[in-house]
Write a protein that holds these residues in place. Structure first.
Motif, PDB file in Angstrom:
ATOM      1  N   GLN A 200       0.818  -1.197   0.000  1.00 58.91           N
ATOM      2  CA  GLN A 200       0.000   0.000   0.000  1.00 58.91           C
ATOM      3  C   GLN A 200       0.856   1.253   0.000  1.00 58.91           C
ATOM      4  N   VAL A 201       0.324   2.283  -0.637  1.00 54.89           N
ATOM      5  CA  VAL A 201       0.965   3.594  -0.613  1.00 54.89           C
ATOM      6  C   VAL A 201       0.232   4.443   0.417  1.00 54.89           C
ATOM      7  N   HIS A 202       1.004   5.013   1.320  1.00 57.43           N
ATOM      8  CA  HIS A 202       0.424   5.891   2.333  1.00 57.43           C
ATOM      9  C   HIS A 202       0.672   7.331   1.919  1.00 57.43           C
ATOM     10  N   LEU A 203      -0.384   8.117   1.885  1.00 56.05           N
ATOM     11  CA  LEU A 203      -0.305   9.483   1.369  1.00 56.05           C
ATOM     12  C   LEU A 203      -0.711  10.462   2.465  1.00 56.05           C
ATOM     13  N   VAL A 204       0.095  11.482   2.648  1.00 53.44           N
ATOM     14  CA  VAL A 204      -0.203  12.507   3.653  1.00 53.44           C
ATOM     15  C   VAL A 204      -0.133  13.869   2.983  1.00 53.44           C
ATOM     16  N   ALA A 205      -1.286  14.511   2.881  1.00 53.42           N
ATOM     17  CA  ALA A 205      -1.380  15.827   2.258  1.00 53.42           C
ATOM     18  C   ALA A 205      -1.305  16.919   3.312  1.00 53.42           C
ATOM     19  N   SER A 206      -0.708  18.029   2.931  1.00 47.40           N
ATOM     20  CA  SER A 206      -0.607  19.161   3.845  1.00 47.40           C
ATOM     21  C   SER A 206      -0.504  20.452   3.050  1.00 47.40           C
ATOM     22  N   GLY A 207      -0.576  21.567   3.747  1.00 45.16           N
ATOM     23  CA  GLY A 207      -0.369  22.854   3.109  1.00 45.16           C
ATOM     24  C   GLY A 207      -1.613  23.682   2.877  1.00 45.16           C
ATOM     25  N   GLY A 208      -2.764  23.124   3.163  1.00 42.98           N
ATOM     26  CA  GLY A 208      -3.990  23.886   2.985  1.00 42.98           C
ATOM     27  C   GLY A 208      -4.114  25.000   4.008  1.00 42.98           C
ATOM     28  N   GLY A 209      -5.144  25.821   3.827  1.00 39.83           N
ATOM     29  CA  GLY A 209      -5.376  26.909   4.760  1.00 39.83           C
ATOM     30  C   GLY A 209      -6.402  27.868   4.237  1.00 39.83           C
ATOM     31  N   LEU A 210      -6.502  28.985   4.933  1.00 41.84           N
ATOM     32  CA  LEU A 210      -7.421  30.051   4.546  1.00 41.84           C
ATOM     33  C   LEU A 210      -6.630  31.156   3.866  1.00 41.84           C
ATOM     34  N   VAL A 211      -7.083  31.568   2.689  1.00 39.56           N
ATOM     35  CA  VAL A 211      -6.365  32.584   1.932  1.00 39.56           C
ATOM     36  C   VAL A 211      -7.383  33.490   1.248  1.00 39.56           C
ATOM     37  N   GLN A 212      -6.999  34.718   1.029  1.00 41.11           N
ATOM     38  CA  GLN A 212      -7.874  35.631   0.316  1.00 41.11           C
ATOM     39  C   GLN A 212      -7.801  35.367  -1.181  1.00 41.11           C
ATOM     40  N   ALA A 213      -8.838  35.754  -1.864  1.00 44.16           N
ATOM     41  CA  ALA A 213      -8.853  35.620  -3.315  1.00 44.16           C
ATOM     42  C   ALA A 213      -7.638  36.347  -3.901  1.00 44.16           C
ATOM     43  N   GLY A 214      -7.013  35.693  -4.873  1.00 45.63           N
ATOM     44  CA  GLY A 214      -5.802  36.227  -5.475  1.00 45.63           C
ATOM     45  C   GLY A 214      -4.534  35.738  -4.821  1.00 45.63           C
ATOM     46  N   GLY A 215      -4.671  35.065  -3.695  1.00 46.06           N
ATOM     47  CA  GLY A 215      -3.513  34.572  -2.965  1.00 46.06           C
ATOM     48  C   GLY A 215      -2.989  33.254  -3.522  1.00 46.06           C
ATOM     49  N   SER A 216      -1.981  32.739  -2.840  1.00 41.53           N
ATOM     50  CA  SER A 216      -1.305  31.512  -3.285  1.00 41.53           C
ATOM     51  C   SER A 216      -1.148  30.541  -2.126  1.00 41.53           C
ATOM     52  N   LEU A 217      -1.120  29.276  -2.467  1.00 38.05           N
ATOM     53  CA  LEU A 217      -0.807  28.209  -1.522  1.00 38.05           C
ATOM     54  C   LEU A 217      -0.019  27.140  -2.257  1.00 38.05           C
ATOM     55  N   ARG A 218       0.768  26.394  -1.512  1.00 37.39           N
ATOM     56  CA  ARG A 218       1.421  25.222  -2.059  1.00 37.39           C
ATOM     57  C   ARG A 218       1.053  24.009  -1.216  1.00 37.39           C
ATOM     58  N   LEU A 219       0.416  23.064  -1.854  1.00 41.85           N
ATOM     59  CA  LEU A 219       0.068  21.809  -1.202  1.00 41.85           C
ATOM     60  C   LEU A 219       1.197  20.796  -1.409  1.00 41.85           C
ATOM     61  N   SER A 220       1.399  19.969  -0.413  1.00 41.86           N
ATOM     62  CA  SER A 220       2.389  18.899  -0.495  1.00 41.86           C
ATOM     63  C   SER A 220       1.717  17.574  -0.183  1.00 41.86           C
ATOM     64  N   CYS A 221       2.213  16.532  -0.804  1.00 45.19           N
ATOM     65  CA  CYS A 221       1.733  15.183  -0.514  1.00 45.19           C
ATOM     66  C   CYS A 221       2.947  14.274  -0.410  1.00 45.19           C
ATOM     67  N   ALA A 222       3.185  13.785   0.781  1.00 43.91           N
ATOM     68  CA  ALA A 222       4.296  12.876   1.022  1.00 43.91           C
ATOM     69  C   ALA A 222       3.805  11.438   0.922  1.00 43.91           C
ATOM     70  N   ALA A 223       4.517  10.642   0.154  1.00 45.15           N
ATOM     71  CA  ALA A 223       4.138   9.244  -0.056  1.00 45.15           C
ATOM     72  C   ALA A 223       5.149   8.323   0.593  1.00 45.15           C
TER      73      ALA A 223
END
Length: 127
Positions: free
Chosen positions: A1-24
């Motif tokens: 099995q592959v175990h996946l852990v996502a992170s990096g989400g949050g609250l941001v204003q329109a026009g903003g940026s985020l970077r999500l990560s997923c470690a496997a």
């Protein structure tokens, strides 16, 4: 099995940026195509972006083209989703997924990854 852990989400204003990560972990990362799906409240889960084992871009949802970039680092067993110019309609829980058809064509066509979704990370974009 592959175990996946996502992170990096949050609250941001329109026009903003985020970077999500997923470690496997659990299997050889480079044997898998990877993808980011998202699901907004009351809506079906949709494929946002997909990438082959080698880093070739397989798919972007039309509404995210030009704003989102999917990349992977096989040395770090991690896939990223860089999101710019975020819009309120991008608000969703974002899930990463892995597929053992590593070119990514099966992900693109069937949108049904062979290995799970991970726990998801919430992205909320305020107007």
């Amino acid at each position: 099995q592959v175990h996946l852990v996502a992170s990096g989400g949050g609250l941001v204003q329109a026009g903003g940026s985020l970077r999500l990560s997923c470690a496997a972990s659990g299997r050889t990362f480079s044997n898998y195509a990877m993808a980011w799906f998202r699901q907004a409240p009351g809506k079906d889960r949709e494929l946002a972006a997909a990438i082959s084992w080698s880093g070739a871009i397989i798919y972007y949802l039309d509404s995210v083209k030009g704003r989102f970039t999917i990349v992977r680092d096989n040395a770090k067993n991690t896939v990223y989703l860089q999101m710019h110019d975020l819009k309120p309609e991008d608000t969703a829980t974002y899930y990463c997924a892995a597929d053992n058809e590593r070119t990514g064509w099966r992900l693109k066509i069937y949108r049904s990854p062979s290995h799970g979704w991970g726990q998801g990370t919430q992205v909320t974009v305020s107007s």
